[in-house]
Design a protein around this motif. Structure first.
Motif, PDB file in Angstrom:
ATOM      1  N   ALA A 121       0.817  -1.218   0.000  1.00 23.92           N
ATOM      2  CA  ALA A 121       0.000   0.000   0.000  1.00 23.92           C
ATOM      3  C   ALA A 121       0.848   1.265   0.000  1.00 23.92           C
ATOM      4  O   ALA A 121       0.355   2.349   0.309  1.00 23.92           O
ATOM      5  CB  ALA A 121      -0.939  -0.012   1.202  1.00 23.92           C
ATOM      6  N   TYR A 146      -5.729   3.186  -0.815  1.00 25.06           N
ATOM      7  CA  TYR A 146      -5.464   2.333   0.358  1.00 25.06           C
ATOM      8  C   TYR A 146      -6.749   1.594   0.781  1.00 25.06           C
ATOM      9  O   TYR A 146      -6.734   0.395   1.037  1.00 25.06           O
ATOM     10  CB  TYR A 146      -4.938   3.212   1.512  1.00 25.06           C
ATOM     11  CG  TYR A 146      -4.869   2.504   2.840  1.00 25.06           C
ATOM     12  CD1 TYR A 146      -3.882   1.543   3.078  1.00 25.06           C
ATOM     13  CD2 TYR A 146      -5.785   2.780   3.850  1.00 25.06           C
ATOM     14  CE1 TYR A 146      -3.824   0.874   4.292  1.00 25.06           C
ATOM     15  CE2 TYR A 146      -5.740   2.115   5.062  1.00 25.06           C
ATOM     16  CZ  TYR A 146      -4.758   1.166   5.274  1.00 25.06           C
ATOM     17  OH  TYR A 146      -4.714   0.499   6.481  1.00 25.06           O
ATOM     18  N   TRP A 197      -7.541  -1.009  -1.766  1.00 24.70           N
ATOM     19  CA  TRP A 197      -6.586  -2.117  -1.612  1.00 24.70           C
ATOM     20  C   TRP A 197      -6.994  -2.999  -0.421  1.00 24.70           C
ATOM     21  O   TRP A 197      -6.916  -4.233  -0.496  1.00 24.70           O
ATOM     22  CB  TRP A 197      -5.176  -1.546  -1.408  1.00 24.70           C
ATOM     23  CG  TRP A 197      -4.199  -2.561  -0.905  1.00 24.70           C
ATOM     24  CD1 TRP A 197      -3.549  -3.508  -1.637  1.00 24.70           C
ATOM     25  CD2 TRP A 197      -3.811  -2.759   0.464  1.00 24.70           C
ATOM     26  NE1 TRP A 197      -2.769  -4.284  -0.807  1.00 24.70           N
ATOM     27  CE2 TRP A 197      -2.910  -3.847   0.474  1.00 24.70           C
ATOM     28  CE3 TRP A 197      -4.117  -2.127   1.671  1.00 24.70           C
ATOM     29  CZ2 TRP A 197      -2.323  -4.311   1.658  1.00 24.70           C
ATOM     30  CZ3 TRP A 197      -3.538  -2.587   2.842  1.00 24.70           C
ATOM     31  CH2 TRP A 197      -2.654  -3.669   2.827  1.00 24.70           C
ATOM     32  N   TRP A 218      -3.785  -2.432  -5.831  1.00 23.42           N
ATOM     33  CA  TRP A 218      -3.455  -0.999  -5.746  1.00 23.42           C
ATOM     34  C   TRP A 218      -3.901  -0.339  -7.044  1.00 23.42           C
ATOM     35  O   TRP A 218      -3.480  -0.769  -8.120  1.00 23.42           O
ATOM     36  CB  TRP A 218      -1.946  -0.815  -5.551  1.00 23.42           C
ATOM     37  CG  TRP A 218      -1.577   0.602  -5.247  1.00 23.42           C
ATOM     38  CD1 TRP A 218      -0.969   1.488  -6.082  1.00 23.42           C
ATOM     39  CD2 TRP A 218      -1.796   1.291  -4.015  1.00 23.42           C
ATOM     40  NE1 TRP A 218      -0.815   2.700  -5.452  1.00 23.42           N
ATOM     41  CE2 TRP A 218      -1.310   2.608  -4.176  1.00 23.42           C
ATOM     42  CE3 TRP A 218      -2.366   0.944  -2.796  1.00 23.42           C
ATOM     43  CZ2 TRP A 218      -1.376   3.559  -3.163  1.00 23.42           C
ATOM     44  CZ3 TRP A 218      -2.426   1.891  -1.782  1.00 23.42           C
ATOM     45  CH2 TRP A 218      -1.935   3.180  -1.973  1.00 23.42           C
ATOM     46  N   GLU A 268       2.063   2.328 -10.084  1.00 27.67           N
ATOM     47  CA  GLU A 268       2.957   2.038  -8.964  1.00 27.67           C
ATOM     48  C   GLU A 268       4.268   1.436  -9.434  1.00 27.67           C
ATOM     49  O   GLU A 268       4.367   0.893 -10.537  1.00 27.67           O
ATOM     50  CB  GLU A 268       2.282   1.075  -7.973  1.00 27.67           C
ATOM     51  CG  GLU A 268       1.955  -0.269  -8.574  1.00 27.67           C
ATOM     52  CD  GLU A 268       1.320  -1.230  -7.592  1.00 27.67           C
ATOM     53  OE1 GLU A 268       1.529  -1.111  -6.381  1.00 27.67           O
ATOM     54  OE2 GLU A 268       0.605  -2.138  -8.069  1.00 27.67           O
TER      55      GLU A 268
END
Lengths: 410, 205
Positions: B89, B135, B138, B144, B148
């Motif tokens: 996260a 978050y 997730w 996510w 990323e």
């Protein structure tokens, strides 16, 4: 105001249990077909059916999907068939005549799917149960009050107990519809959601024709939707094994109390909390409660509930359940998506909640890896597409970047 | 976007006007703001601390702190982060006190990073909202939902991979990312202090 996540999720859950507009259309077609069938040449009720019309949930737009193990789309539709009093004398005569007229002869269209009940005749379709209740209008009072009459109560195994029961479900439906608050902002956006679900439903059921645009379907009151959620919650609560011997409270009573206690501020969560508390308070009594049809007081809506030997206990059970529902909805309004989901699953069922979340994520582009998602810095919220409230003009789309990771070395 | 540095006063004014963040302390070496973020329905109290470039004169030397990335901490509630949570996260995991693990809002080398010419109300704060929204999703889905990249190269998002392919095809110079970039920055700071100390020494002799 920003669209509220709890309201959005409750809207998605409720939209999934609605009678889709195209199925409403199918129901209307089917009862038209039944009406014509009753007029066939050798029908015992030829020229004896005065009128057929909807009653109960479908008449107030509050039909919800039935609970079933396979999670099939299955709906209960209630109709009244006004019959000429000359058809018989006893309550059983009218039920029997209707039953024989619908069932017909071996090999005919409804023969294998018609069942007689204590107060109605049921036609079982694969996706719908249509309950048709015969009504006669005989007294002076029946003639002076629109659609007031009496219906039959006759268990074929206990015919010595048969009786007529006073009824004016059409008057009650009109009263409920007039009492539901008209929050246009909610209804217009909710209609968009209903239409989306209808498209998905039609994809599964290619044989069904899309419903023509209907003004009444496009203006569902926030109170009606809240009532549907309460009904779903009660389906779940009463499906528990320890309640199999208990009779569910009549939904017509809940519908009337919802209409007469409506809040109507446009928030679905607020409406569910408010109605649950008001109905819980009504039944939070040590005395048996009697609820009458305000348009026809002889029509006792609580006539078969609670069970005579349990009276106050059943009322108390309903009251406790609804207080608990109000508490849970108040609680989830402050929880994270995951914690909220656990409670919604308990309240409304796992599959329904899971699918509502999927739709919520999809509608708001939250199921894709994209960082062009708008936010509202003024409130600190993600900008939702907003079925329940308009989108916010203070939205900001920040510049793109990439999430990173590692250890904190500072 | 304005390329000149935005003063602390101006940042504070914009945060006050456009977000829930308010100034809580303003010291020569750092400034902290606190605010409430509610990506969906749950409230998070967040602190943003900005470390300023400054020097401290000592008897035998000078300590120079270069500017550092803003530190964004979830003050409340306690997210009870584990190392694995932090990796998945995108938090910089604080081993001594996981509650103080800052959010990894952006890649420290690639792509866009925050700099003091950017209004925090239009960059950092929206990124925090997006981050905490991601978050919560997730927590529910295990996925996510923002682009990323991870220090060990795992779980790079498709978008980032596409960008890398583009870069390779252009045959441009590849950026080498040290596995532990935080250590890299700490080493840089020590080197700068050493160089400045030697410079000051040469000036006095």
């Amino acid at each position: 105001m920003t669209a509220n996540t709890t309201d959005e999720l409750l809207s998605d859950i409720s939209a999934r249990i609605q009678l889709p507009p195209s199925m409403h259309n199918v129901a209307v077609e089917r009862y038209g077909t039944v009406a014509k069938y009753l007029e066939r040449e050798n029908s015992p009720l030829k020229d004896k059916v005065i009128e057929i019309y909807t009653q109960g949930s479908i008449a107030i737009g509050a039909t919800i999907k039935s609970m079933n193990d396979k999670d099939d789309d299955l709906y209960d539709i209630d109709l009244i068939a006004e019959i000429d009093p000359s058809v018989g004398n006893t309550p059983d005569d009218f039920l029997d005549a209707l039953y024989r007229s619908i069932k017909g002869e071996r090999g005919s269209r409804y023969y294998d799917c018609t069942e007689r009940q204590t107060r109605c005749v049921t036609i079982q379709y694969k996706d719908m149960h249509v309950d048709i209740t015969p009504m006669i209008r005989v007294s002076h009072e029946h003639q002076t009050i629109a659609r007031a009459g009496k219906i039959s109560h006759a268990d074929p195994q206990k015919l010595q107990e048969q009786d007529f029961v006073e009824n004016n479900s059409a008057g009650l439906s009109a009263h409920i519809n007039e009492s539901m608050p008209d929050v246009q902002a909610f209804s217009k956006r909710y209609a968009v959601l209903t239409e989306q679900y209808d498209h998905r439903f039609l994809e599964k059921r290619a044989e069904i024709q899309p419903a023509p645009e209907q003004e009444d379907l496009a203006s569902k009151s926030v109170t009606t939707v809240a009532l549907q959620l309460i009904k779903r919650y009660m389906q779940i609560a009463w499906s528990a094994p320890d309640r199999k011997d208990f009779r569910k409270p009549p939904t017509v009573v809940l519908s009337l109390l919802a209409a007469e206690n409506a809040l109507g501020n446009g928030s679905l969560a607020d409406e569910v909390i408010h109605l649950s508390k008001r109905i819980a308070e009504t039944f939070d009594s040590n005395q048996p409660l009697t609820v009458c049809n305000p348009t026809y007081p002889k029509d006792i809506l609580t006539d078969r509930w609670p069970e005579q030997d349990r009276l106050v206990e059943d009322q108390k059970m309903l009251s406790d359940d609804l207080y608990a529902l109000a508490r849970d909805i108040e609680l989830i309004s402050q929880l994270s998506l995951k914690d909220k989901k656990d409670i919604l699953t308990k309240l409304f069922g796992e599959k329904l909640t899971e699918r509502a979340y999927e739709n919520f994520y999809e509608r708001n582009n939250l199921n894709t890896k994209q960082d062009t998602r708008a936010v509202v810095p003024k409130t600190g919220a993600i900008a939702l597409v907003g079925i329940t409230k308009p989108s916010n003009s203070n939205e900001v789309t920040p510049p793109k970047k990439t999430s990173w990771g590692g250890f904190d070395e500072d | 976007m304005d390329l000149t540095r935005i003063s602390i006063e101006e940042q504070t004014r914009r945060l006050h006007r456009e977000t829930t963040f308010r100034l809580v302390s303003d010291l020569p070496w750092k400034t902290t703001w606190k605010g409430e973020i509610t990506p969906f329905d749950r409230d998070y109290t967040i602190s943003i601390t900005l470390y300023h470039s400054h020097r401290i004169n000592l008897k035998n030397g000078i300590i120079v702190n270069p500017p550092r990335n803003p530190r964004v901490i979830v003050e409340h509630p306690d997210l009870k982060l584990t190392v694995q949570d932090s990796l998945d996260a995108h938090f910089y995991f604080n081993r001594e006190n996981p509650r103080l693990s800052p959010l990894c809002l952006y890649h420290p080398v690639e792509g866009l990073q925050w700099s003091d010419d950017m209004p925090m109300s239009e960059t950092l704060v929206p990124w925090i909202i997006q981050h905490l929204g991601a978050y919560e999703i997730w927590q529910d889905t295990g996925t996510w939902n923002l682009p990323e990249k991870h220090p060990d190269g795992s779980k790079d998002s498709e978008e980032t991979e596409k960008d890398e392919k583009k870069e390779k095809s252009k045959d441009t110079k590849k950026t080498i990312i040290p596995k532990n970039h935080s250590l890299f920055y700490t080493a840089s700071r020590i080197a700068i202090v050493e160089i400045l100390f030697q410079y000051e020494q040469s000036q006095t002799t």
